[in-house]
Design a protein around this motif. Structure first.
Motif, PDB file in Angstrom:
ATOM      1  N   UNK A 154       0.828  -1.205   0.000  1.00  0.00           N
ATOM      2  CA  UNK A 154       0.000   0.000   0.000  1.00  0.00           C
ATOM      3  C   UNK A 154       0.865   1.259   0.000  1.00  0.00           C
ATOM      4  N   UNK A 155       0.259   2.357  -0.388  1.00  0.00           N
ATOM      5  CA  UNK A 155       0.927   3.653  -0.328  1.00  0.00           C
ATOM      6  C   UNK A 155       1.213   3.992   1.124  1.00  0.00           C
ATOM      7  N   UNK A 156       2.281   4.705   1.372  1.00  0.00           N
ATOM      8  CA  UNK A 156       2.595   5.097   2.732  1.00  0.00           C
ATOM      9  C   UNK A 156       4.075   5.330   2.929  1.00  0.00           C
ATOM     10  N   UNK A 157       4.468   5.399   4.191  1.00  0.00           N
ATOM     11  CA  UNK A 157       5.850   5.665   4.558  1.00  0.00           C
ATOM     12  C   UNK A 157       6.589   4.343   4.711  1.00  0.00           C
ATOM     13  N   UNK A 158       7.769   4.276   4.133  1.00  0.00           N
ATOM     14  CA  UNK A 158       8.651   3.118   4.233  1.00  0.00           C
ATOM     15  C   UNK A 158      10.059   3.620   4.546  1.00  0.00           C
ATOM     16  N   UNK A 159      10.900   2.710   4.969  1.00  0.00           N
ATOM     17  CA  UNK A 159      12.292   3.025   5.264  1.00  0.00           C
ATOM     18  C   UNK A 159      13.177   2.103   4.450  1.00  0.00           C
ATOM     19  N   UNK A 160      14.260   2.639   3.952  1.00  0.00           N
ATOM     20  CA  UNK A 160      15.246   1.776   3.301  1.00  0.00           C
ATOM     21  C   UNK A 160      16.545   1.849   4.081  1.00  0.00           C
ATOM     22  N   UNK A 161      17.200   0.704   4.182  1.00  0.00           N
ATOM     23  CA  UNK A 161      18.456   0.601   4.939  1.00  0.00           C
ATOM     24  C   UNK A 161      19.504  -0.003   4.031  1.00  0.00           C
ATOM     25  N   UNK A 162      20.562   0.742   3.803  1.00  0.00           N
ATOM     26  CA  UNK A 162      21.666   0.274   2.984  1.00  0.00           C
ATOM     27  C   UNK A 162      22.873   0.041   3.872  1.00  0.00           C
ATOM     28  N   UNK A 163      23.485  -1.115   3.718  1.00  0.00           N
ATOM     29  CA  UNK A 163      24.700  -1.434   4.452  1.00  0.00           C
ATOM     30  C   UNK A 163      25.745  -1.882   3.453  1.00  0.00           C
ATOM     31  N   UNK A 164      26.901  -1.225   3.471  1.00  0.00           N
ATOM     32  CA  UNK A 164      28.025  -1.560   2.601  1.00  0.00           C
ATOM     33  C   UNK A 164      29.276  -1.592   3.457  1.00  0.00           C
ATOM     34  N   UNK A 165      29.721  -2.786   3.811  1.00  0.00           N
ATOM     35  CA  UNK A 165      30.863  -2.903   4.716  1.00  0.00           C
ATOM     36  C   UNK A 165      30.490  -2.326   6.070  1.00  0.00           C
ATOM     37  N   UNK A 166      31.268  -1.367   6.565  1.00  0.00           N
ATOM     38  CA  UNK A 166      30.997  -0.730   7.853  1.00  0.00           C
ATOM     39  C   UNK A 166      30.004   0.423   7.754  1.00  0.00           C
ATOM     40  N   UNK A 167      29.685   0.846   6.551  1.00  0.00           N
ATOM     41  CA  UNK A 167      28.792   1.983   6.331  1.00  0.00           C
ATOM     42  C   UNK A 167      27.336   1.519   6.395  1.00  0.00           C
ATOM     43  N   UNK A 168      26.525   2.201   7.197  1.00  0.00           N
ATOM     44  CA  UNK A 168      25.096   1.895   7.311  1.00  0.00           C
ATOM     45  C   UNK A 168      24.322   3.200   7.233  1.00  0.00           C
ATOM     46  N   UNK A 169      23.268   3.208   6.412  1.00  0.00           N
ATOM     47  CA  UNK A 169      22.436   4.401   6.298  1.00  0.00           C
ATOM     48  C   UNK A 169      20.966   3.987   6.205  1.00  0.00           C
ATOM     49  N   UNK A 170      20.125   4.648   6.997  1.00  0.00           N
ATOM     50  CA  UNK A 170      18.679   4.413   6.954  1.00  0.00           C
ATOM     51  C   UNK A 170      17.994   5.720   6.632  1.00  0.00           C
TER      52      UNK A 170
END
Length: 69
Positions: A46-62
């Motif tokens: 459904x439409x709405x708010x979602x979060x994406x989390x990318x992890x590459x080695x020690x780097x993490x971003x949400x």
């Protein structure tokens, strides 16, 4: 920038994983990944708010995103 294992996952507002878009080793560089608004089973979400989390080695971003249909 260096070669590393990269994961990209989408979560709903309750913290449940919706889909894993990427889970593999990549060489250094720029990449584009497209999500078509479906879950891991191929069903439309459904439409709405979602979060994406990318992890590459020690780097993490949400980050937060809004899915509009």
């Amino acid at each position: 920038p260096r070669n590393s294992h990269v994961t990209l996952r989408i979560y709903n507002v309750m913290g449940q994983e919706v889909i894993t878009l990427l889970d593999r080793n990549l060489s250094a560089g720029t990449y584009n990944i497209r999500w078509y608004g479906v879950d891991g089973s191929g069903r439309a979400v459904s439409s709405g708010v979602y979060f994406y989390r990318m992890q590459a080695g020690d780097y993490v971003q949400t980050r937060q995103m809004l899915l509009l249909k």
